[in-house]
Design an enzyme around this catalytic site. Structure first.
Site, PDB file in Angstrom:
ATOM      1  N   TYR A 124       0.810  -1.218   0.000  1.00  0.00           N
ATOM      2  CA  TYR A 124       0.000   0.000   0.000  1.00  0.00           C
ATOM      3  C   TYR A 124       0.844   1.268   0.000  1.00  0.00           C
ATOM      4  O   TYR A 124       0.315   2.357   0.169  1.00  0.00           O
ATOM      5  CB  TYR A 124      -0.919   0.018   1.231  1.00  0.00           C
ATOM      6  N   LYS A 191       3.491 -13.929   5.865  1.00  0.00           N
ATOM      7  CA  LYS A 191       3.537 -15.009   4.874  1.00  0.00           C
ATOM      8  C   LYS A 191       5.017 -15.255   4.573  1.00  0.00           C
ATOM      9  O   LYS A 191       5.465 -15.224   3.408  1.00  0.00           O
ATOM     10  CB  LYS A 191       2.743 -14.571   3.631  1.00  0.00           C
ATOM     11  N   ASP A 224      -2.810 -17.103   5.980  1.00  0.00           N
ATOM     12  CA  ASP A 224      -3.948 -17.940   5.579  1.00  0.00           C
ATOM     13  C   ASP A 224      -4.383 -18.840   6.735  1.00  0.00           C
ATOM     14  O   ASP A 224      -5.570 -19.001   7.024  1.00  0.00           O
ATOM     15  CB  ASP A 224      -3.643 -18.752   4.310  1.00  0.00           C
ATOM     16  N   ASP A 248      -5.419  -4.927   6.567  1.00  0.00           N
ATOM     17  CA  ASP A 248      -6.644  -4.424   5.923  1.00  0.00           C
ATOM     18  C   ASP A 248      -7.673  -5.545   5.850  1.00  0.00           C
ATOM     19  O   ASP A 248      -8.836  -5.380   6.202  1.00  0.00           O
ATOM     20  CB  ASP A 248      -6.274  -3.927   4.514  1.00  0.00           C
TER      21      ASP A 248
END
Ligand code: NAD
Length: 360
Positions: A124, A191, A224, A248
């Protein structure tokens, strides 16, 4: 002495929920001097600018702002006025508590989670190169020269930026929050198994900072898996800290777990200033009808009280909101099981019911 606070009523339903919030906060007995400013569409119409410099200057001077939702008009050169404001004031930490309120429909119960999202970098950061452009071709050529993995010439490219400094700052913020608010566990979400450098860095920094806080438990989860864990064992988690994009997504997930936008407050906090706002937008179809739910902005006001050190007033506001919602009589249509507007309380009636509880 009165607290000087910048108040941005905002667009759409903003002025109505902001007025409700102002009334509730004043009813706590704490004195405020509101420095009221326009931003968003309202500011564009009045001053020709969605984010006039005096708004940023006022927040800088006061250090604290309460903000309604802003509409970002198309074609103003801003992706989002909200993001522009966060960047102008370096509001690096986005704090999103998600707590179950009895009386709000949700498949989950007893949720009490806090998402701490890094606000300034990651995908972002706004560093993007569009498909088919000359500068994109240059970036792709450089990547193809330096990396064994090749990028197609037709690609659009967004750059993921993770720095050790900003990672350390947000992780430390999460731990400090945990200490101050008597939380037990901080989970770093990443991740790093796939993005070994960027997310790997975030994870390594998280592990290092965790050592500075032996009184707070620490663990980490791959994003995840974190989503699945939140669906299956949310009670195992407490404070979750993560880079911008995951934050987010996960903060909307946790907001959904407690019944959605109507009761979801937030704060954007930096070293020099803090802005408190509901996470919902300006909901233009409800504007001017006295039917929007003011709870999210009132709870954002309670977060502001906490930030100012007014802990008992913050708790009183939170309990009054929880009480009115649990009772279910003086609530806006979205909090009614039948969603019947004709039987629902208006925005201002709900605020009055909250004020009555505060004084009871
Ligand atoms: P939204 O949150 O405004 O509305 C989505 C739906 O949620 C609405 O139709 C409404 O049914 C419901 N809703 C939201 N807040 C509510 C409330 N307080 N009471 C009752 N119902 C409520 O999202 P959107 O429609 O995607 O966005 C509308 C505008 O808001 C856009 O211009 C967007 O850019 C802006 N926006 C601003 C912020 C912000 O200022 N932080 C955040 C999100 C969206």
């Amino acid at each position: 002495m009165a607290y000087q606070v910048t108040l941005i009523p905002g667009d759409g339903i903003g002025p109505e929920v902001a007025e409700a919030t102002k009334r509730v906060l004043e009813a706590t007995g704490i004195a405020f001097e509101w420095d009221i400013h326009d931003a968003g569409v309202t500011a564009l119409e009045k001053h020709g600018d969605v984010l006039p410099e005096q708004v940023v200057a006022s927040i800088r001077a006061n250090g604290v702002a309460l903000k309604g939702p802003l509409t970002t008009p198309l074609g103003t050169g801003f992706r989002s006025v909200n993001v522009a404001l966060r960047h102008a004031l370096s509001l690096y930490a986005n704090l999103r508590p998600a707590r179950t309120y009895a009386g709000v429909r949700s498949v989950f119960s007893n949720i009490d989670l806090v998402v701490v999202r890094e606000n300034m970098e990651d995908l972002y950061a706004g560093i993007e190169f569009d498909t088919g452009q000359a500068d994109t071709a240059e970036i792709i050529a450089t990547i193809n020269r330096l990396s064994p993995r090749k990028v197609a010439e037709s690609a659009a490219v967004s750059v993921k930026i993770i720095t050790p400094e900003n990672s350390a700052r947000i992780v430390r913020f999460a731990f400090d929050y945990a200490v101050k608010n008597e939380r037990k566990l901080v989970t770093s979400v990443h991740k790093a198994n796939i993005m070994k450098f960027s997310d790997g860095l975030f994870l390594r920094v998280s592990q290092e900072i965790a050592k500075e806080y032996p009184q707070i438990e620490f663990n980490d989860r791959i994003v995840d898996n974190m989503c699945m864990q939140l669906m299956q064992r949310p009670e195992d988690y407490d404070v979750l800290v993560m880079p911008n994009l995951y934050g987010d997504v996960l903060s909307d997930l946790t907001a959904g777990m407690v019944g959605g936008l109507g009761v979801a407050p937030s704060a954007n906090i930096g070293e020099q200033a803090a802005v408190f706002e509901p996470i919902h937008g300006s909901a233009p179809s409800h504007a001017g009808k006295n039917e929007a739910n003011p709870s999210a902005m009132i709870l954002s006001g309670a977060m502001m009280l906490r930030h100012l050190g007014e802990l008992s007033a913050a708790k009183a506001v939170e309990e009054a909101v929880a009480g009115v919602i649990a009772e279910g009589r003086q609530v806006t249509y979205d909090l009614r099981p039948d969603r019947d507007r004709s039987k629902a309380a208006g925005t201002s009636d709900m605020a009055t019911a909250i004020i009555e509880r505060l004084s009871a």
